[in-house]
Write a protein that holds these residues in place. Sequence first.
Motif: not given
Lengths: 121, 145
Positions: B91-109
């Motif tokens: 647990q960090d002290e940040g505001e949190g984030f939605n992991p779904e917003t992280v792009p797929d790193p294996t996508a060609e682009e």
Amino acid sequence: MSAHGPIRISNEPECTRIEFTEKHVIDEVVIRQIGNELTKLVDASPRPRLVVSFTGVEHLSSAALGTLLTVMNRVRAKDGQLRLCDIAPQILQIFEITKLNKVLRIEKDLAAAKASLGGAA
Amino acid sequence: MAHPGPSPSHRAPFERTWVLREQRDSIESLQADVGRALNDFGYGEACTFAVRLALEEALVNGFRHGNKGDTTKSVTVRCHVDAGLMQLEVQDEGEGFNPETVPDPTAEENIEIPSGRGIMLMRAYMTSVEYVPPGNCLRITYRRA
């Protein structure tokens, strides 16, 4: 041969060989240092030919993968060549999961890596 | 003769909490403690490798993205290990984030973009990876097969 903290650099006739001096390549500060040293090597050569040996490396983080990609892009921009070799099975799996084995050229060992380098040194 | 310790199935669960600042020594100490606990419960080398990798990625995300590199902030790690599962909450002290917003790193682009592979690696090696709302607490679980 020269050791620059977390990496050891050897200038060989066919290539510049890089080895890691730590078995865990995970600390962000160390990875940044590795990136800086590799960038210097690439910048110093008109057409870099780098072989990065993973002998002895037991752990690798995503930050290290990022550094390798950055180096690959710089090498490619200078029409150079980058090879990775001597990767333990559990580390190779990290490259496979992230599909970076399709982007970074991985050879079984140093001899294969050197043999795969094309063009004059 | 030294008395052998309890077998892994009879051993009391390992429970510990750490509050860390971003210092390599304390991270290594935590990693060593978790590694010893896994060893005590008979988890193999593959598990130890996977947990070390996942914990490292979780901590980096917590310090770098959660706490945004603010060295006055800490990351709290809670660990439970028993004979059947290992669970870590980071647990960090940040505001949190939605992991779904992280792009797929294996996508060609995205494949040549240097960042964005930490969560993917955790998911590949762990049984489950969950972000507890509001997203500043990561729960990673490894269940023994």
